[in-house]
Design a protein around this motif. Structure first.
Motif, mmCIF file in Angstrom:
data_model
loop_
_atom_site.group_PDB
_atom_site.id
_atom_site.type_symbol
_atom_site.label_atom_id
_atom_site.label_comp_id
_atom_site.label_asym_id
_atom_site.label_seq_id
_atom_site.Cartn_x
_atom_site.Cartn_y
_atom_site.Cartn_z
ATOM 1 N N ILE A 251 0.840 -1.204 0.000
ATOM 2 C CA ILE A 251 0.000 0.000 0.000
ATOM 3 C C ILE A 251 0.875 1.254 0.000
ATOM 4 N N CYS A 254 2.622 1.720 -3.432
ATOM 5 C CA CYS A 254 1.695 2.204 -4.465
ATOM 6 C C CYS A 254 1.382 3.681 -4.263
ATOM 7 N N GLU A 255 1.286 4.088 -3.010
ATOM 8 C CA GLU A 255 1.071 5.504 -2.723
ATOM 9 C C GLU A 255 2.292 6.330 -3.108
ATOM 10 N N GLU A 287 -1.949 -4.235 -7.195
ATOM 11 C CA GLU A 287 -0.888 -3.279 -7.509
ATOM 12 C C GLU A 287 -1.334 -2.291 -8.562
ATOM 13 N N MET A 290 -4.071 0.136 -7.078
ATOM 14 C CA MET A 290 -3.632 1.060 -6.025
ATOM 15 C C MET A 290 -2.559 2.035 -6.487
ATOM 16 N N SER A 291 -1.812 1.675 -7.538
ATOM 17 C CA SER A 291 -0.701 2.517 -7.982
ATOM 18 C C SER A 291 -1.046 3.391 -9.176
#
Length: 440
Positions: A251, A254-255, A287, A290-291
């Motif tokens: 997480i 990806c942020e 992935e 979230m990315s």
């Protein structure tokens, strides 16, 4: 080094660079499509301008799945010549990128010799040299000075590296997840990640690569190098796959990929690791979602823990599945994985297995790109052995095998001899062949 615009910044400004044109030509994709996807952060091109002879390689959405080869010394086996030979072997076997991951010897000299020996984009993990040299100087890797780490990253980029796996996603929260879940069945698998965890545990401080992420990006941008967000908490056993610690790091990475792109830095996210086959598709979906569809670099993955000695095959199964479901760059695994430092022949076997695996995945991912497989099948059907070599991934190996066991009748092979299904089938149906099934 004077400030430059990255491929990402130029793409956002509407500029199609020479590197974008080269990738478009290699992939048979429109240059404007490449530019648009780079602008969105969906494709990266590792491109340190200090290295003039480097090949332009695109990694990301809509492109052929790429294969990375990792080489490097250890405290037990350390030879510059051996690493250079392995690098050359990787390039000869068709690798797309190379990671120089030496952890002993004169690491500056090894890196520079490897960079001179190949034209592939070369990356590394800067924490290896940082912790090893700190250990040599102070006899304690936990005495690592964060300022020295940032200086080392820049020094390595000045040598011509075009991407780096940097463990920015490990923080105190991630470590707490490991503790609260009772650690792991398979322990920690990432050398750089584990030593950073140990540094944080010994000092009580936050990971400087996470704490000063903007500084990491600013250094990478100066060299238009791709920041590959390292998977330092990846699972080393399928029973640890997608545990709370791994997901916490994923997480964060990806942020950070999104934040890095906002700063104009080319970003890539790294993934596991050991993952059972039924979880690979979900891992890639997470992935990508979230990315913001950042290119995904997977390490294997290995869908079983019991294949040592043949883990290039274990990994090939995971690589084919990953490629099919959207992974963009796959790190090869050699037969020596989990057992020993790979030699040159291990490197060759690992590249071949992984290239074949991602081809299988790409055939599933891009049905429109199956024409080569059809041409190979037709050449085999018609027993046109010389033509068949044009379509095979490993034509020299195929020719050698056939020559060593040549048949009495030239058109057949010794698998069937005079009991050849292809020969008999053509005798029965040759007059019925039509449309694109025609003999060429």
């Amino acid at each position: 080094m004077k400030s430059i615009k990255t491929q990402l910044e130029l793409a956002r400004a509407g500029v199609i660079t020479e590197q974008m044109k080269q990738v478009a030509q290699d992939e048979n994709v429109e240059s404007e499509t490449i530019r648009q996807r780079i602008a969105k952060g969906e494709i990266v091109i590792p491109n340190n301008p200090l290295r003039k002879s480097q090949k332009a390689v695109g990694i990301g959405k809509g492109l052929r799945t790429k294969v990375n080869v990792s080489i490097g010394t250890s405290s037990d086996i350390c030879s510059i010549d051996a690493e250079v030979r392995k690098a050359i072997a990787a390039q000869e076997e068709g690798a797309d990128t190379l990671m120089e991951l030496s952890a002993d010897g004169d690491m500056d000299a090894i890196r520079r010799e490897v960079l001179k020996a190949v034209s592939l984009p070369v990356g590394n993990v800067p924490l290896y040299q940082a912790f090893k040299e700190t250990g040599r100087k102070y006899h304690n890797p936990a005495k690592l000075d964060p300022e020295y780490l940032f200086e080392l990253i820049e020094k390595q980029l000045e040598d011509g590296l075009s991407f780096m796996a940097i463990h920015c996603g490990i923080n105190q929260y991630t470590i707490e997840r490991l503790r609260k879940q009772g650690f792991r069945y398979g322990g920690l698998a990432s050398k750089g990640g584990t030593f950073m965890v140990a540094w944080m545990d010994a000092t009580g401080k936050e990971n400087p690569l996470y704490e000063q992420f903007d500084r990491v990006c600013s250094i990478m941008k100066k060299y238009d190098a791709v920041l590959s967000l390292g998977n330092g908490i990846r699972a080393g056993a399928i029973h640890d796959s997608h545990d709370r610690a791994q997901m916490a790091e994923m997480i964060i990475n990806c942020e950070l990929a999104e934040l890095g792109r906002e700063m104009g830095c080319q970003m890539m996210v790294e993934g596991p690791g050991h993952v059972p086959m039924d979880e690979i598709q979900g891992n890639i979906m997470l992935e990508k979602r979230m990315s913001g569809n950042a290119p995904y670099y997977v390490l294997g993955p290995l869908p079983a823990d019991t294949g040592a000695g043949y883990d290039h095959i274990t990994s090939a199964i995971g690589a084919a599945t990953s490629s099919w479901h959207g992974a963009d760059l796959v790190c090869y695994i050699t037969p020596a994985e989990h057992l020993a430092l790979p030699n040159e022949q291990d490197v060759r076997e690992g590249v071949r297995a992984t290239r074949l695996a991602v081809r299988i995945g790409d055939i599933a991912k891009y049905p429109e790109k199956r024409e080569n497989e059809k041409l190979a099948a037709m050449a085999r059907r018609d027993m046109r052995w010389e033509d068949l070599g044009k379509y095979l991934m490993f034509p020299e190996i195929a020719r050698q095998m056939r020559a060593e066991r040549s048949p009495r009748e030239e058109k057949t092979c010794t698998m069937c001899g005079d009991f050849c299904a292809m020969k008999k089938g053509m005798e029965v149906f040759s007059r019925d062949i039509k449309y694109d099934k025609a003999i060429i």
